[in-house]
Scaffold this active site. Structure first.
Site, PDB file in Angstrom:
ATOM      1  N   GLY A 215      12.290  -0.035  12.940  1.00  0.00           N
ATOM      2  CA  GLY A 215      11.026  -0.251  12.227  1.00  0.00           C
ATOM      3  C   GLY A 215      11.280  -0.623  10.793  1.00  0.00           C
ATOM      4  N   ASN A 216      10.226  -0.649  10.003  1.00  0.00           N
ATOM      5  CA  ASN A 216      10.390  -0.950   8.577  1.00  0.00           C
ATOM      6  C   ASN A 216       9.392  -0.128   7.770  1.00  0.00           C
ATOM      7  OD1 ASN A 216       7.879  -2.580   8.167  1.00  0.00           O
ATOM      8  ND2 ASN A 216       8.851  -3.788   9.780  1.00  0.00           N
ATOM      9  N   ARG A 217       9.469  -0.250   6.445  1.00  0.00           N
ATOM     10  CA  ARG A 217       8.722   0.652   5.572  1.00  0.00           C
ATOM     11  C   ARG A 217       7.320   0.160   5.238  1.00  0.00           C
ATOM     12  NH1 ARG A 217      12.525   1.172   0.695  1.00  0.00           N
ATOM     13  NH2 ARG A 217      10.692   2.200  -0.176  1.00  0.00           N
ATOM     14  N   SER A 218       6.842  -0.886   5.865  1.00  0.00           N
ATOM     15  CA  SER A 218       5.504  -1.373   5.532  1.00  0.00           C
ATOM     16  C   SER A 218       4.455  -0.298   5.845  1.00  0.00           C
ATOM     17  CB  SER A 218       5.204  -2.636   6.342  1.00  0.00           C
ATOM     18  OG  SER A 218       3.859  -2.989   6.172  1.00  0.00           O
TER      19      SER A 218
END
Ligand code: CTP
Length: 416
Positions: A215-218
């Site tokens: 995943g990512n930090r958005s």
């Protein structure tokens, strides 16, 4: 808080009309004072049937009056409006909208509305039938034609068992709109009325096994701000949200949830059909694991196998290609570029190259890293257009950035 900063606090008049949603005005008040605004609450007599003056006085630290004959020596019916930087009326009932539209001055709130020269935000709340009644709709149109911002009511639970349009938007949303208007009084024109727009938000998650993902930090905040601002500018908005922080769904916005980049791609291509504008604000994972394990991957005594990744589709580029192939007639396609820059290339140079590579009409370039852009409330950047123009976006809220982007979208729509 220092005495000096108190002088610099924006003066907000919070008008409260007599509807059940008046109790939510306490939360609006609390949020405004906690974020550094000096707030004077002006309820109507009817509002005090729902919330006592003592509550508003205690939360605001200011006296609460409803009529024009209290403290007459201070001429409050003129002063309050003249000195305000912003007037917010939440909730604005059908009766209050009618009295404001017709210029009545029969209590302190309506008198204040007549003397205010600052931005005015009215946030309606009432039963669906009252909202839809031609009398109310005419009053709303009249107020809007005079530059008053009348927010879109939310759809949801009303008083009693009823559900429908007419619910007060969440207090966090009201405060966000209030802060937007304080920063940029012209941020909410009705220029997107009759337009359908699609916005993507959040970060996709690419599963590895039933419990793990890449995943990512958005957080999704920028996409949600875009959807919220477009809705209050009159657009019919669909928000396609991947994983986000716990955010308030903006009033009047249709939410479609997706998980992976593949789901984002399929949903965006479907939703973009017939839309006037599409904005890709989601952080779509560029890669996904080649294999999705059916069962949880267990530890063994050895090091795990290296992860094998494969490329995900580029949704933004595909939307542009579909339009070029005549499969989509979306007039404006916009994207975001999250860039860190590197020793040989600046953030802006990366942005220009990305705009050319993706082929979209507009690109917002954000500098990321060092606590910038991701998971924070404020944002700055540049807005690049395909014809080579660029304008800096000053540091401000994500809603302010959203309104700058919608200004550009609206200009391009009007020119087509
Ligand atoms: N985007 C997309 N599909 C992807 C990756 C990105 O639609 N698979 C969109 C994003 O929503 C954004 C824009 O493309 O609007 C740019 O995203 P960004 O992550 O900055 O760029 P990348 O395409 O990942 O390029 P690079 O890895 O070179 O920075």
């Amino acid at each position: 808080m220092t005495a000096n900063s108190a002088e610099n606090q924006p003066n907000v008049v919070l008008g409260v009309a007599g509807g059940i949603a008046a109790y939510k005005a306490c939360e609006v008040l609390r949020r405004l004072t906690e974020s550094g605004h000096r707030v004077r609450v002006v309820p109507t007599e009817a509002a005090l049937q729902f919330v006592g003056a003592a509550t508003f006085e205690a939360l605001s630290g200011q006296p609460v009056r409803t009529g024009v004959f209290a403290d007459v020596e201070q001429v409050p019916h003129v002063r309050l409006g003249q000195q305000a930087d912003l007037v917010v009326v939440a909730p604005a009932t059908a009766d209050l909208l009618a009295r404001a539209a017709h210029g009545r001055a029969d209590d302190l709130l309506t008198s204040t509305l007549l003397t205010a020269r600052c931005p005015v935000l009215m946030v309606p709340a009432m039963h669906t039938e009252m909202w839809e009644h031609p009398a109310t709709q005419d009053n709303v149109a009249l107020l809007r034609s005079r530059g008053i911002v009348v927010a879109e009511p939310d759809v949801g639970r009303l008083t009693g068992p009823d559900t429908g349009k007419g619910r007060l938007p969440d207090p966090a949303e009201i405060v966000d709109l209030a802060r937007l208007l304080l920063a940029e009084p012209n941020a909410l024109p009705r220029d997107l009325e009759g337009r359908r727009v699609v916005v993507s938000a959040g970060g996709t998650r690419e599963p590895l096994d039933p419990v793990r993902y890449l995943g990512n930090r958005s957080s999704g905040r920028q996409g949600y701000a875009l959807a919220r601002v477009a809705a209050h500018r009159g657009a019919d908005v669909t928000l396609v949200a991947a994983h986000t922080a716990d955010l308030v769904v903006p009033a009047g916005v249709r939410l479609v949830r997706v998980g992976t980049a593949e789901e984002m791609r399929a949903t965006m291509l479907k939703e973009a059909s017939g839309a006037d504008a599409v904005v890709m604000a989601a952080a779509v994972a560029d890669f996904r694991p080649v294999e999705l394990a059916e069962h949880k991957i267990k530890k063994t005594g050895r090091d795990p196998e290296p992860l094998r990744l494969t490329k995900n589709p580029d949704v933004l580029a595909e939307l542009v290609r579909s339009r070029a192939a005549g499969e989509l007639d979306t007039a404006v396609i916009a994207g975001f570029a999250a860039e860190t820059g590197d020793p040989s290339t600046t953030v802006l140079e990366h942005g220009r190259a990305k705009l050319a590579r993706k082929g979209c009409d507009l690109l917002v370039v954000n500098a990321v890293g060092d606590g910038q852009a991701f998971e924070v409330e404020d944002n700055a950047g540049w807005l690049l257009t395909a014809d080579g123009t660029e304008r800096p976006i000053p540091f401000g809220s994500k809603s302010r950035l959203a309104s700058t982007l919608w200004d550009a979208v609206s200009e391009q729509l009007a020119a087509k």
